[in-house]
Design an enzyme around this catalytic site. Sequence first.
Site, short mmCIF file in Angstrom:
data_model
loop_
_atom_site.label_atom_id
_atom_site.label_comp_id
_atom_site.label_asym_id
_atom_site.label_seq_id
_atom_site.Cartn_x
_atom_site.Cartn_y
_atom_site.Cartn_z
N SER A 141 0.87 -1.18 0.00
CA SER A 141 0.00 0.00 0.00
C SER A 141 0.90 1.23 0.00
O SER A 141 2.06 1.15 0.40
CB SER A 141 -0.83 0.00 1.29
N TYR A 154 -1.70 -0.16 10.66
CA TYR A 154 -1.86 -0.62 9.27
C TYR A 154 -0.58 -0.31 8.48
O TYR A 154 -0.06 -1.17 7.75
CB TYR A 154 -3.07 0.07 8.63
#
Length: 265
Positions: A141, A154
């Site tokens: 990501s 995250y």
Amino acid sequence: MDLTGTTALVTGANRGIGRAITEALAAAPLSVVLAGVRDPEAFEPIKPPPGGAGEVRAVRFDLASRKKIDASCDELGDQLGEIDLLVNNAGLMTGGLLEEQEMADVYAMFQVNLVAVAHLTSRVLPGMLKRGRGKIVNNASISGYAYFPSASTYAASKAGVVALSESLRRELHGTGVTVLHLVTPGVKTDMLKATEEVYGRHIDTSKWDKIEPEAWAAKVLAAIERDAHVLGPGGKTSLAKLASRGPAALLDGISRQMFSRTPRT
Ligand SMILES: NC(=O)c1ccc[n+]([C@@H]2O[C@H](COP(=O)([O-])OP(=O)(O)OC[C@H]3O[C@@H](n4cnc5c(N)ncnc54)[C@H](OP(=O)(O)O)[C@@H]3O)[C@@H](O)[C@H]2O)c1
């Protein structure tokens, strides 16, 4: 990588980015596309178009624990050793101020986003190494590069995916097995919607780039075919990736503009 006649496994293939990548692979001349899902009975079938894959088959893949991953791999039997392309896509999102995050969710997220990637890859690699060919694709990501507030856990998991991918890529040099990691930008899925809600309490998410899953999947397929080792996010998000490699003050400035510890709404 020439996808002709190959076998692929995609995790989290039932929805979102995983579904779009599975559909894109179904349209390519693979032999078998294994759609890794938690509930194969609930999987909405994908019919390959003419000239596409020989078969798309839903297989049970639950990544929630070490035991479940081993059970899923064992259930696949000999076919585990035939996988040429492994797409580690499944993921979970956690966010918000660290002291307010639910620790059960954080443990579950690290398990699926990072530990499962290492575990499943370790089970698939021996077959690839034996045949001297294969590719591992890891869905990281932009959070694996640009570490913004509200995304602490995250981002840590995705930075781990980037590190795992790059270290493994170097470890596999000369074996015929390659590694690609995806610096995925905002993609319109259930996860992005949830992220905007959770992060949105403290961060202005209104200016994020957002693309369709099918558009991202097409880029992923092209990156697989040209043997890229990293797929950048493109658009405005690529500036965040670039800034992440510069002095910390660059992202500190952006962070101060868009983040508030006091809830925004
Ligand atoms: N969307 C974005 O903007 C974005 C941006 C950067 C990176 N990513 C990454 O891209 C990947 C896919 O995200 P997405 O946006 O498509 O998310 P999504 O729509 O929420 O889909 C997540 C997928 O992961 C699966 N999954 C979750 N826990 C699992 C487990 N224990 N075992 C097996 N599968 C599990 C889900 O299966 P169920 O349906 O069974 O729950 C689902 O298929 C993730 O790794 C995510 O971190 C997404």
